[in-house]
Design an enzyme around this catalytic site. Structure first.
Site, PDB file in Angstrom:
ATOM      1  N   PHE A 278       1.650 -51.356  12.340  1.00 40.07           N
ATOM      2  CA  PHE A 278       2.495 -50.296  12.560  1.00 40.07           C
ATOM      3  C   PHE A 278       3.989 -50.720  12.698  1.00 40.07           C
ATOM      4  O   PHE A 278       4.863 -50.315  12.943  1.00 40.07           O
ATOM      5  CB  PHE A 278       2.392 -49.433  13.977  1.00 40.07           C
ATOM      6  CG  PHE A 278       0.943 -48.774  13.996  1.00 40.07           C
ATOM      7  CD1 PHE A 278       0.416 -48.216  12.834  1.00 40.07           C
ATOM      8  CD2 PHE A 278       0.332 -48.904  15.271  1.00 40.07           C
ATOM      9  CE1 PHE A 278      -0.757 -47.600  12.931  1.00 40.07           C
ATOM     10  CE2 PHE A 278      -0.852 -48.231  15.341  1.00 40.07           C
ATOM     11  CZ  PHE A 278      -1.483 -47.574  14.232  1.00 40.07           C
TER      12      PHE A 278
ATOM     13  N   SER B 196       6.602 -39.266  16.620  1.00 36.20           N
ATOM     14  CA  SER B 196       5.973 -40.507  17.244  1.00 36.20           C
ATOM     15  C   SER B 196       4.314 -40.394  16.436  1.00 36.20           C
ATOM     16  O   SER B 196       4.321 -41.728  16.042  1.00 36.20           O
ATOM     17  CB  SER B 196       5.491 -40.217  18.809  1.00 36.20           C
ATOM     18  OG  SER B 196       4.800 -40.931  19.180  1.00 36.20           O
TER      19      SER B 196
ATOM     20  N   TRP C 115       5.480 -42.273  13.353  1.00 35.81           N
ATOM     21  CA  TRP C 115       5.925 -43.738  13.567  1.00 35.81           C
ATOM     22  C   TRP C 115       4.578 -44.364  13.468  1.00 35.81           C
ATOM     23  O   TRP C 115       4.788 -45.830  13.252  1.00 35.81           O
ATOM     24  CB  TRP C 115       6.624 -43.847  14.758  1.00 35.81           C
ATOM     25  CG  TRP C 115       7.010 -45.121  15.437  1.00 35.81           C
ATOM     26  CD1 TRP C 115       8.088 -45.669  15.222  1.00 35.81           C
ATOM     27  CD2 TRP C 115       6.231 -45.953  15.912  1.00 35.81           C
ATOM     28  NE1 TRP C 115       8.092 -47.037  15.872  1.00 35.81           N
ATOM     29  CE2 TRP C 115       6.932 -47.314  16.414  1.00 35.81           C
ATOM     30  CE3 TRP C 115       4.866 -46.087  16.566  1.00 35.81           C
ATOM     31  CZ2 TRP C 115       6.343 -48.254  16.939  1.00 35.81           C
ATOM     32  CZ3 TRP C 115       4.425 -47.116  17.283  1.00 35.81           C
ATOM     33  CH2 TRP C 115       5.228 -48.234  17.440  1.00 35.81           C
ATOM     34  N   HIS C 116       3.511 -44.029  14.058  1.00 33.95           N
ATOM     35  CA  HIS C 116       2.361 -44.766  13.947  1.00 33.95           C
ATOM     36  C   HIS C 116       1.807 -45.233  12.818  1.00 33.95           C
ATOM     37  O   HIS C 116       1.283 -46.356  12.535  1.00 33.95           O
ATOM     38  CB  HIS C 116       1.110 -44.091  14.897  1.00 33.95           C
ATOM     39  CG  HIS C 116       1.444 -44.331  16.418  1.00 33.95           C
ATOM     40  ND1 HIS C 116       2.364 -43.705  17.145  1.00 33.95           N
ATOM     41  CD2 HIS C 116       1.056 -45.298  17.341  1.00 33.95           C
ATOM     42  CE1 HIS C 116       2.481 -43.771  18.292  1.00 33.95           C
ATOM     43  NE2 HIS C 116       1.578 -45.059  18.488  1.00 33.95           N
ATOM     44  N   GLY C 117       1.871 -44.499  11.714  1.00 37.95           N
ATOM     45  CA  GLY C 117       1.547 -44.598  10.700  1.00 37.95           C
ATOM     46  C   GLY C 117       1.946 -43.596   9.446  1.00 37.95           C
ATOM     47  O   GLY C 117       1.834 -42.398   9.721  1.00 37.95           O
TER      48      GLY C 117
END
Lengths: 364, 466
Positions: B466, B317, B320-322
């Site tokens: 994102f 996760s 996933w954000h960056g």
């Protein structure tokens, strides 16, 4: 029409009516209400608010349609500081020049007047409306610029940048701006938005009052005058306190458009700036800043840019104006830069001393 | 196109006027074109990977349904590999190369060539996850494959939620695309009020808080009180920003006859790390639960195995954000906290108010990891002493915090409304039929707030990147 259909039509009519009333209520009430705002709340605000309100009343353009209010703080700053040496430009000006070092070395009052991401249109207006209008006459005004920006009058003048240009104009228009740019550069959506904001909901004064109210409420909690806290905040978050390069307004990778040098008054603010200075007895001196030397790229200027700078230097010399070019200075290396083309803070003092040394003539 | 621009408002008016004059099939066609215009009007080439994702996943969905059991898995794999490769190429390639080059330089092998970073197509993480979840759902036989490419494309492209979510499931949104919609006469005023609430969150709360946060995180050496004021400001900014996008998206969707899922449930009232993630970015956390945590084994195999699965899920996760180490660190931080909470949280018996305050501190440290991309600064932040700060900085910090508290009042009023007053209001509204009058008063107040307190500087939504 069946009963069900007619009932549906009636319901729809009621819903439409409700939506119309809702729209009028939501968007109309603030428009009606705003008319009574400035006076209605005038008594409720503290001294700071009253002072700002008084300033706002003096400047009736605050309520004009389609024009940002003229920024008077740089003008007042110039009047207060009355610099003998003045450095002007975009965010690179404070990145390269430490006014305290110049003052200490020359014994003369020195200031830096800059606007982040500004270009030649704003430099012309700043000189005219923030320096000359302030009644100050520095011995020398140093204009820091990069590459071909003096021949790119249309660079960063649209939409949001246009708002900033208007903040440098006390009047609705400026003949030189009109001549070179051919009129306002606000996009149609921007203009519509501005009309909406300033014609239907002209509430800048009210906004100021509310902001003052919030700041004053916070100040009451720490029992310190809000004005003192504002000054403290300005000092704590000043350019000098920032990390390297964070004040970079907009970093451009590569070299700006390569144009042949031209001093055509219809297409450049340069001749107008020079003429303005001449008429007001100001000595100009141009400083071309050195952009970050980049890896995998040519060292030194490409031929077109070298020719441009050579022609600009010749034209300025014919007007009795100097041009100091930092770019060949091999002592300024890539590792001395922070983000983008901004010199890191720790090298500013060193560079200012170097500038003083290299430009002895200009500081006499 | 961004929600807080006049161009978007004009675009929305045109879309509403045209869409509601069309019959269902043409309405879907028109909404699809409008969505593609919304997405591609700034950078047209973003449409290329976007279209590839949709066409491939739609095809895989059909094949999954039509293929014999032994061949189904290959279609699932094709979709997953393609989506993750696309994400990896656009989002993580630059990050990967930068790290390889840094390692190269650290080994003393000379100057490595500069790593080029692409402009990451906006919302790529959102739409690949949304599209991929559809294929997994079809593979799990939780839903039938969509036979209409147009409908499927509209499900993935639907412009209100395309760039920053909520990450919708096909089981929720695709059905709404396929079913004829009627103009929501009764919901219109509520939808506009919801949009206005979103604009207040963005333009008034988030953008004003951003002014403080950006100033603090630009400082070379902030003192302890200033740094934590900056963290507080960022906490307000990011919640306001993301909740704003969701509120506007839900309002716009409602005007078009769709209902999108809720993405936030007062996250700053969370009483534990696990509770925080039931309230923050709900569409992502439930996606991670259903498509990562459970396939990893979930809570089967013992408590410590489950804790390991939680940790891995949060690491993914975070990534996933960056594409940066600070996001991975942020994921790791939350993974450890949630895993620890699952293991031992029940043993902690503290008053609710105290647990909420403790969670503010925990969330604040998390936001510091999220906001601060420079590890040298992060290390320095974490070692700051409150006793070394000059009194003037404390004064300044309290002053700024007080302003932030005033700006955040709408958050708390909203929480009070949602948790205490809403049920009574809904009962009264349904019986009297005058709920719209209340919405008008609320809408007028919200619009006035925007006029009076809109920040002088506005930025794009944080989650766009994102």
């Amino acid at each position: 029409m069946s009963d069900a259909e007619s009932a549906g039509t009636a319901d729809r009519r009621i819903a439409l009516r409700r939506m119309a009333v809702y729209g009028l209520g939501v968007f109309g009430l603030p428009a009606l209400w705003r008319k009574s705002w400035p006076e209605a709340t005038a008594a409720d605000n503290g001294e700071g608010g009253a002072k700002r309100r008084a300033e706002a009343r003096e400047d009736d353009r605050l309520f004009a349609v389609g024009k940002m209010p003229f920024a008077t703080s740089p003008l007042r700053r110039m009047q207060k500081e009355a610099p003998e040496y003045l450095f002007m430009g975009d965010s690179m000006a404070p990145a390269f020049v430490d006014p305290a070092v110049v003052s200490a070395a020359t014994g003369r009052r020195t200031s830096v007047l800059y606007l982040p991401a500004s270009t030649s249109a704003r430099w012309y207006l700043m000189l005219k409306n923030h320096v000359i209008r302030a009644g100050v006459r520095p011995r020398v005004v140093f204009l820091l610029f990069r590459d071909c920006l003096w021949n790119m009058p249309g660079f960063r003048v649209r939409d949001g940048f246009w708002d900033e240009i208007e903040r440098c104009m006390p009047d609705d228009s400026d003949p030189v701006i009109d001549r070179v740019l051919g009129g306002p550069q606000r996009g149609s959506a921007g203009l519509l938005e501005k009309k909406l904001k300033q014609h239907i909901y002209p509430i800048q004064t009210a906004r100021q009052l509310v902001n003052d109210g919030i700041e004053n409420a916070g100040a009451a909690l720490v029992r310190v005058d809000a004005e003192d806290l504002r000054q403290q905040a300005t000092a704590s978050f000043s350019f000098e306190q920032c990390r390297h390069g964070v004040n970079a307004a907009e970093v451009f990778d590569g070299i700006d458009a390569l144009l042949p040098f031209s001093a055509d008054p219809a297409h450049s603010f340069l001749p107008h700036t020079v003429e303005l200075a001449r008429q007001n007895g100001l000595q100009l001196h141009f400083i071309r800043v050195k952009r970050r030397p980049r890896r995998n790229r040519l060292h030194g200027d490409p031929p077109e840019l070298a020719a441009y700078i050579r022609d600009m230097r010749e034209w300025l010399a014919a007007q009795g104006i100097g041009l100091h070019d930092m770019t060949p200075d091999a002592a300024i290396t890539a590792d001395m830069y922070a983000e983008g083309d901004h010199l890191a803070v720790q090298h500013r003092e060193w560079y200012t001393r170097r500038l003083l040394e290299q430009m002895k003539e200009a500081f006499r | 196109m961004i929600f807080h621009s006049l161009a978007f408002i004009l675009f929305l008016i045109v879309v509403l006027l045209v869409a509601w004059r069309l019959r269902h099939e043409w309405q879907n066609r028109f909404l699809l074109v409008a969505s593609w215009f919304f997405y591609g009007c700034v950078t047209w080439w973003w449409l290329v990977p976007f279209a590839c994702t949709m066409i491939l996943d739609w095809h895989c969905g059909k094949k999954l349904e039509d293929s014999p059991p032994e061949k189904r898995k290959r279609w699932l794999l094709l979709s997953v590999v393609f989506n993750l490769s696309l994400l990896g190429y656009f989002k993580y390639r630059g990050f990967f190369l930068e790290n390889v080059h840094a390692l190269w330089a650290a080994m003393g092998w000379g100057d490595a060539p500069e790593a080029l970073r692409f402009i990451v197509p906006a919302g790529i993480s959102f739409y690949t996850f949304q599209s991929m979840s559809y294929v997994v759902d079809v593979w799990r036989r939780q839903m039938p494959a969509c036979r209409s490419l147009r409908d499927y494309m509209l499900f993935v492209s639907f412009f209100p939620q395309l760039v920053a979510g909520p990450i919708e499931r096909a089981s929720h949104l695709l059905g709404q695309v396929q079913t004829p919609r009627v103009f929501p006469w009764e919901k219109c005023t509520g939808a506009v009020t919801l949009m206005l609430w979103g604009y207040v969150l963005k333009l008034v709360i988030s953008d004003n808080a951003a002014l403080f946060a950006n100033k603090v995180f630009a400082l070379q050496s902030p003192s302890f009180p200033l740094l934590w004021t900056g963290v507080l400001a960022f906490a307000v900014q990011i919640y306001g920003d993301f909740a704003a996008y969701t509120a506007i998206a839900r309002g716009v969707a409602r005007l078009l006859g769709f209902e999108l899922m809720e993405n936030f449930r007062h996250p700053y009232l969370a009483v534990s790390p696990a509770d925080f993630w039931k309230r923050w970015h709900i569409s992502l956390s439930t996606w991670m639960r259903d498509y990562v945590y459970i396939p990893l084994g979930g809570n089967r195999g013992g408590r410590f195995r489950a804790a390991g699965n939680v940790l891995l899920t949060f690491l993914i996760s975070g990534a996933w954000h960056g594409a940066a180490w600070n996001y991975i660190l942020w994921g790791l931080y939350w993974g450890l906290l949630v895993a620890a909470d699952n293991l031992w949280g029940a043993k902690l018996r503290l008053p609710v108010a105290l647990r909420i305050v403790v969670m503010w501190g925990i969330t604040g440290i998390g936001w510091m990891f999220f906001r601060e991309q420079d590890f040298a600064f992060l290390r320095s932040h974490l070692t700051l002493s409150p006793f070394a700060a000059p009194p003037a900085d404390w004064q300044l910090a309290i002053w700024i915090s007080a302003q932030l508290a005033i700006l955040s009042i709408p958050f708390w009023l909203h929480a009070l409304w949602d948790l205490r007053l809403r049920p009574r209001w809904e009962t009264w509204s349904a019986s009297s039929g005058r709920g719209w009058l209340g919405e008008m008063v609320l809408g007028s107040a919200l619009f006035l707030l925007i006029l009076l307190l809109r920040s002088p500087e506005s930025s794009a939504f944080i989650y766009f990147q994102f």
